[in-house]
Design a protein around this motif. Structure first.
Motif, PDB file in Angstrom:
ATOM      1  N   UNK A  95     -16.072  29.497  36.395  1.00  0.00           N
ATOM      2  CA  UNK A  95     -15.305  29.191  35.192  1.00  0.00           C
ATOM      3  C   UNK A  95     -14.813  27.745  35.094  1.00  0.00           C
ATOM      4  N   UNK A  96     -14.777  27.013  36.177  1.00  0.00           N
ATOM      5  CA  UNK A  96     -14.325  25.620  36.210  1.00  0.00           C
ATOM      6  C   UNK A  96     -12.972  25.415  35.519  1.00  0.00           C
ATOM      7  N   UNK A  97     -11.937  26.144  35.927  1.00  0.00           N
ATOM      8  CA  UNK A  97     -10.629  26.011  35.263  1.00  0.00           C
ATOM      9  C   UNK A  97     -10.072  24.593  35.398  1.00  0.00           C
ATOM     10  N   UNK A  98      -9.517  24.084  34.319  1.00  0.00           N
ATOM     11  CA  UNK A  98      -9.092  22.686  34.285  1.00  0.00           C
ATOM     12  C   UNK A  98      -8.003  22.369  35.311  1.00  0.00           C
ATOM     13  N   UNK A  99      -7.065  23.237  35.557  1.00  0.00           N
ATOM     14  CA  UNK A  99      -6.007  22.936  36.524  1.00  0.00           C
ATOM     15  C   UNK A  99      -6.521  22.991  37.956  1.00  0.00           C
ATOM     16  N   UNK A 100      -7.478  23.826  38.240  1.00  0.00           N
ATOM     17  CA  UNK A 100      -8.078  23.836  39.573  1.00  0.00           C
ATOM     18  C   UNK A 100      -8.887  22.562  39.794  1.00  0.00           C
ATOM     19  N   UNK A 101      -9.565  22.065  38.755  1.00  0.00           N
ATOM     20  CA  UNK A 101     -10.303  20.806  38.872  1.00  0.00           C
ATOM     21  C   UNK A 101      -9.346  19.664  39.141  1.00  0.00           C
ATOM     22  N   UNK A 102      -8.213  19.660  38.457  1.00  0.00           N
ATOM     23  CA  UNK A 102      -7.220  18.603  38.658  1.00  0.00           C
ATOM     24  C   UNK A 102      -6.702  18.622  40.092  1.00  0.00           C
ATOM     25  N   UNK A 103      -6.485  19.809  40.653  1.00  0.00           N
ATOM     26  CA  UNK A 103      -6.016  19.916  42.041  1.00  0.00           C
ATOM     27  C   UNK A 103      -7.045  19.353  43.006  1.00  0.00           C
ATOM     28  N   UNK A 104      -8.305  19.674  42.803  1.00  0.00           N
ATOM     29  CA  UNK A 104      -9.354  19.186  43.691  1.00  0.00           C
ATOM     30  C   UNK A 104      -9.444  17.671  43.585  1.00  0.00           C
ATOM     31  N   UNK A 105      -9.410  17.150  42.380  1.00  0.00           N
ATOM     32  CA  UNK A 105      -9.507  15.705  42.198  1.00  0.00           C
ATOM     33  C   UNK A 105      -8.340  14.988  42.857  1.00  0.00           C
ATOM     34  N   UNK A 106      -7.133  15.501  42.680  1.00  0.00           N
ATOM     35  CA  UNK A 106      -5.990  14.807  43.251  1.00  0.00           C
ATOM     36  C   UNK A 106      -5.996  14.916  44.773  1.00  0.00           C
ATOM     37  N   UNK A 107      -6.541  15.971  45.304  1.00  0.00           N
ATOM     38  CA  UNK A 107      -6.575  16.132  46.762  1.00  0.00           C
ATOM     39  C   UNK A 107      -7.710  15.344  47.403  1.00  0.00           C
ATOM     40  N   UNK A 108      -8.780  15.048  46.666  1.00  0.00           N
ATOM     41  CA  UNK A 108      -9.921  14.334  47.229  1.00  0.00           C
ATOM     42  C   UNK A 108      -9.761  12.822  47.154  1.00  0.00           C
ATOM     43  N   UNK A 109      -8.960  12.343  46.224  1.00  0.00           N
ATOM     44  CA  UNK A 109      -8.779  10.901  46.099  1.00  0.00           C
ATOM     45  C   UNK A 109      -7.866  10.390  47.194  1.00  0.00           C
ATOM     46  N   UNK A 110      -8.173   9.211  47.746  1.00  0.00           N
ATOM     47  CA  UNK A 110      -7.268   8.660  48.754  1.00  0.00           C
ATOM     48  C   UNK A 110      -5.947   8.278  48.090  1.00  0.00           C
ATOM     49  N   UNK A 111      -4.839   8.371  48.812  1.00  0.00           N
ATOM     50  CA  UNK A 111      -3.555   8.014  48.213  1.00  0.00           C
ATOM     51  C   UNK A 111      -3.517   6.529  47.880  1.00  0.00           C
ATOM     52  N   UNK A 112      -2.848   6.216  46.784  1.00  0.00           N
ATOM     53  CA  UNK A 112      -2.710   4.816  46.395  1.00  0.00           C
ATOM     54  C   UNK A 112      -1.694   4.145  47.304  1.00  0.00           C
ATOM     55  N   UNK A 113      -1.933   2.856  47.613  1.00  0.00           N
ATOM     56  CA  UNK A 113      -0.961   2.165  48.447  1.00  0.00           C
ATOM     57  C   UNK A 113       0.363   2.004  47.695  1.00  0.00           C
ATOM     58  N   UNK A 114       1.431   2.062  48.421  1.00  0.00           N
ATOM     59  CA  UNK A 114       2.757   1.928  47.822  1.00  0.00           C
ATOM     60  C   UNK A 114       3.048   0.455  47.613  1.00  0.00           C
ATOM     61  N   UNK A 115       3.456   0.119  46.422  1.00  0.00           N
ATOM     62  CA  UNK A 115       3.832  -1.252  46.111  1.00  0.00           C
ATOM     63  C   UNK A 115       5.325  -1.390  46.382  1.00  0.00           C
ATOM     64  N   UNK A 116       5.674  -1.992  47.499  1.00  0.00           N
ATOM     65  CA  UNK A 116       7.075  -2.100  47.915  1.00  0.00           C
ATOM     66  C   UNK A 116       7.921  -2.828  46.884  1.00  0.00           C
ATOM     67  N   UNK A 117       7.357  -3.816  46.194  1.00  0.00           N
ATOM     68  CA  UNK A 117       8.122  -4.570  45.203  1.00  0.00           C
ATOM     69  C   UNK A 117       8.577  -3.652  44.073  1.00  0.00           C
ATOM     70  N   UNK A 118       7.706  -2.744  43.646  1.00  0.00           N
ATOM     71  CA  UNK A 118       8.084  -1.813  42.581  1.00  0.00           C
ATOM     72  C   UNK A 118       9.195  -0.885  43.052  1.00  0.00           C
TER      73      UNK A 118
END
Length: 127
Positions: A91-114
């Motif tokens: 069924x490719x549910x949209x929220x399950x796809x979003x979970x997989x995408x967010x879990x597979x992407x490497x975390x963005x580096x934290x911008x200390x200045x922000x």
């Protein structure tokens, strides 16, 4: 293989109360145009209520897609994970796809200045 039943129920307080069982199984939430979320649980009714009332970790994502219906299958806890995987692949549910995408992407580096700037704003607003 699709859900064993074609009968969907209204994703509402009444629909969950009347039709969702207090048993383990897999469930799907959908609207008129797409599948939103598929998952497994030890208690279908309680989990659907949690989504409906905004008390689950996925509630915001699910509710943003205007859920209208739910469907479920009773099954034992040994077969739940495999059945959930089958249903997601079909069924490719949209929220399950979003979970997989967010879990597979490497975390963005934290911008200390922000972080320092936002912390300063919070402190100054508190004064």
């Amino acid at each position: 293989m699709p859900f064993h039943s074609n009968a969907g129920y209204e994703f509402s307080e009444t629909g969950i109360s009347v039709y969702a069982p207090l048993v383990p199984g897999v469930y799907g939430i959908y609207n008129g145009t797409e599948w939103i979320y598929v998952d497994e649980t030890q208690d279908i009714k309680t989990r659907l209520y949690a989504h409906f009332h905004g008390k689950s970790d996925q509630s915001a994502r699910i509710m943003a897609q205007w859920p209208a219906y739910f469907i479920f299958e009773k099954c034992d806890s040994r077969s739940e994970p495999a059945r959930k995987t089958e249903l997601i692949q079909e069924h490719h549910p949209c929220c399950n796809r979003a979970l997989v995408q967010c879990c597979l992407l490497p975390p963005e580096p934290v911008n200390e200045a922000c972080f320092e700037r936002s912390e300063a704003i919070v402190i100054s607003n508190a004064l």
